[in-house]
Every structure is written in structure tokens, then in C-alpha cells.
Design a protein around this motif. Structure first.
Motif, PDB file in Angstrom:
ATOM      1  N   PHE A  81      16.490 -26.241   4.724  1.00 15.49           N
ATOM      2  CA  PHE A  81      16.376 -25.375   3.548  1.00 15.49           C
ATOM      3  C   PHE A  81      15.186 -25.800   2.694  1.00 15.49           C
ATOM      4  N   ASN A  82      14.700 -24.836   1.896  1.00 16.25           N
ATOM      5  CA  ASN A  82      13.549 -25.079   1.041  1.00 16.25           C
ATOM      6  C   ASN A  82      13.824 -24.612  -0.378  1.00 16.25           C
ATOM      7  N   ASP A  85      15.111 -20.887  -1.627  1.00 13.06           N
ATOM      8  CA  ASP A  85      16.037 -20.202  -0.727  1.00 13.06           C
ATOM      9  C   ASP A  85      17.262 -19.704  -1.502  1.00 13.06           C
ATOM     10  N   VAL A  87      21.088 -18.927  -1.405  1.00 12.76           N
ATOM     11  CA  VAL A  87      22.163 -19.458  -0.577  1.00 12.76           C
ATOM     12  C   VAL A  87      23.537 -19.128  -1.165  1.00 12.76           C
ATOM     13  N   LYS A 112      22.287 -19.478   4.120  1.00 15.67           N
ATOM     14  CA  LYS A 112      21.453 -18.508   3.420  1.00 15.67           C
ATOM     15  C   LYS A 112      22.274 -17.271   3.087  1.00 15.67           C
TER      16      LYS A 112
END
Length: 334
Positions: A81-82, A85, A87, A112
Motif C-alpha cells: 500500500f501507498n 490509497d 482503503v 483497497k
């Protein structure tokens, strides 16, 4: 940051809205800026202290068990994950607190957000979705063609479970009051029983699975709808002994669990059926599978009402009536 919390167990007037420290993350965590969370019965049962014998939590206790938001920070060990993102997630039972502006959680517990859902819609899914997945797929072994009875089809779990079961090709019967029939037909229910005027044991038979979200009041009638070897999965009451042992070393609590399990299995045996209890657990991989079903158009969110963070008490009161159609949402930020 703003959060909804309690400093002791009690009634809903114990709930406070105030400032607490923003959480810090470890290497395998993410920090989520919360957009929305959902109200689940376990949340207001936490306020009453109903689970204190099983789950030890510290005060001040921030409330909330699932939600959706945007990743603000990622730990050094997080690769999937970044920052930025979108979620959704269900947190671990020992680390709740989604009714807050920020929440820290291990990355393996999140997924996500479905691209075709708002944050409010996505927040309605994790607890009911994982409960359904684990009850029907893991505990009951539901497959295409399974005949499944889902109690309380208009509730948060029930409205999701009907869609989930139909997505896997099951034949679904459910219970509700007549005013909910149109919604349940839209969700795909094949048979709808009016619990106010009909008895399920007189209307249904030969079922493979009963998903019991109501507890002991419907237990014995439900067994009468099952075929020989059928499975009843219960999500209320005392967990199975092996599960209890994971949470507590209290001998009395363990003994009560063993006695309860013996009684439940004895009743099931009377009807040549099987009894299983589910205490749902957080799982990011399962949420990804659920997100795929949502994006494929097989499951939609059913929202009863939305409250701001400052109105958690009122949201709990609405949930506790048992009259909500779908999920109750706490909107935390735009």
C-alpha cells in the motif's frame, strides 16, 4: 485528534467526544485518515462491558470496529500500500477505535476500497462482510446450490449475506417483517418468511445451512428446517472453547464455554445436525475477495442512516432498537 471514547463501562451517556493523541505506527502498520465508520452491535456492547470477560481493553477506550479512509502514512515494512490509497478494513478485537480522525492498523488487515463505492458505503461492509464470508464459506462450507436460511434478512449482516450467498449460486430463504419484503426480493432472496405470522419450521425444510444472527430464540425451530447433517452457524452468544482459550486464561470463563458448547451440540445432535459458533476475525485477503464481488456488481451497500462523529450516542440508540434496515454509518470527515 477528535474521537468518540469511554472512560468506563456503563450506558450510552458514558460516550464522550473529545481530543486524544494521534496514534503512531510500527513498521508493518499504516495510518489511516478516517472518512467513515459503521455502527455494529459489538460496538455498543463494548460500552455496556458485555465482552469484558473475554476481551481485555484499556481506558480511555476509543469506539468503532471497522471503517474506510485514506492512507496518510505507511510503515517501513509495508510494500503493498501507498500514501493516498483509499482503503477499508475491520480492526482486530484487541485494537479497536475507528470512531476517530486517525487510526493505525497492520497493513495485512486492510484492503483497497471498492472503486464503485463511496467511503460511507465501503465503511458499511467489513464487519458484516467478514462475518458472512467466514460463517457461510469457512464454517458451513457453502457451495453453488446450497440451500441457506439467513435470519433477519433486512439487518446489516442479513442484507449482505443474502447477496453474498446468491453470488455463489445458493438458494436463499430469509426472515423479516412484511414491510421489508420488497427490499429482500431486490437483494435476491428466493423465499421470504414473515416472522410475525409464519413459523419457519412449517414453511421450510431440507436446508443445508442456517445462518443464525438472532441467537437462542430461533435455534430449535431452525434445526427443524435442516436436512440430516445440515449446519447451523451462530454468531451470537458464547464462543467455542478453542476460541475462548485464545482470549483468556480465566478458568471459570473456559468452563462456561465448555458447558455451553456441550449443550449446543447436544441440541444439534437431537436433530441430526451440526452446531458451529463464529467469532469473526479481521482478514485483509478476504476483504479483497469481497471487494471483487462488489466491483462486479454482485453486492451493494444497504445504508439505514448516517450520523456525524458528534452523534455516536444517537447512532448507538438507533442501532439498539433493532429496527435499522441495513447499516448505520458514522461520517468522520469529508
Amino acid at each position: 485528534m477528535k474521537a468518540a471514547f469511554i472512560n468506563s463501562y456503563g450506558q450510552f451517556d458514558q460516550i464522550k467526544i473529545g481530543d486524544i493523541d494521534r496514534p503512531e505506527i510500527d513498521d508493518h502498520d499504516v495510518l489511516i485518515k478516517m472518512k467513515a465508520a459503521s455502527v455494529n452491535p459489538i460496538d455498543w456492547k463494548m460500552v455496556h462491558g458485555d465482552l469484558k470477560a473475554l476481551i481485555k481493553l484499556k481506558f480511555p477506550l476509543v469506539l468503532g470496529s471497522d471503517g474506510a479512509g485514506v492512507i496518510e502514512e505507511v510503515g517501513a515494512g509495508v510494500t503493498e500500500f501507498n500514501v493516498g490509497d483509499e482503503v477499508f478494513f475491520r480492526c482486530d478485537k484487541a485494537n479497536i477505535g475507528t470512531f476517530a480522525e486517525y487510526f493505525a492498523i497492520p497493513a495485512n488487515l486492510i484492503a483497497k476500497k471498492p472503486t464503485n463505492m463511496s467511503f460511507e458505503e465501503a465503511a458499511s461492509i467489513p464487519l458484516v462482510g467478514l462475518t458472512t464470508y467466514q460463517a457461510l464459506k469457512e464454517k458451513a462450507g457453502m457451495t453453488e446450490g446450497s440451500r441457506v436460511l439467513i435470519h433477519a434478512g433486512a439487518g446489516g449482516v442479513g442484507s449482505f449475506a443474502i447477496q453474498f450467498a446468491k453470488a455463489f449460486g445458493a438458494h436463499v430463504a430469509t426472515t423479516a417483517s412484511k414491510k421489508r419484503f420488497v427490499l429482500l426480493a431486490e437483494l435476491g432472496a428466493d423465499e421470504i418468511i414473515d416472522y410475525q405470522s409464519q413459523h419457519i419450521e412449517n414453511e421450510l425444510n431440507g436446508f443445508d445451512i442456517v445462518f443464525n444472527t438472532l441467537g437462542d430464540s430461533v435455534q430449535e425451530p431452525s434445526y427443524k428446517t435442516l436436512k440430516k447433517g445440515g449446519v447451523l452457524v451462530n454468531v451470537l452468544g458464547i464462543p467455542e472453547p478453542l476460541v475462548v482459550a485464545q482470549y483468556t486464561s480465566n478458568i471459570l470463563v473456559k468452563l462456561i464455554s465448555h458447558i455451553n458448547q456441550w449443550r449446543k451440540e447436544g441440541l444439534a445432535a437431537k436433530y441430526n445436525a451440526k452446531y458451529k459458533h463464529l467469532l469473526m476475525y479481521a482478514d485483509g485477503k478476504q476483504l479483497r475477495e469481497i471487494a471483487d464481488l462488489i466491483e462486479a456488481g454482485k453486492i451493494r451497500a444497504i445504508i439505514d442512516s448516517t450520523f456525524p462523529l458528534a452523534k455516536v450516542k444517537e447512532a448507538f440508540e438507533r442501532s439498539a432498537t433493532g429496527r435499522a434496515q441495513g447499516k448505520i454509518i458514522i461520517k468522520i470527515s469529508d
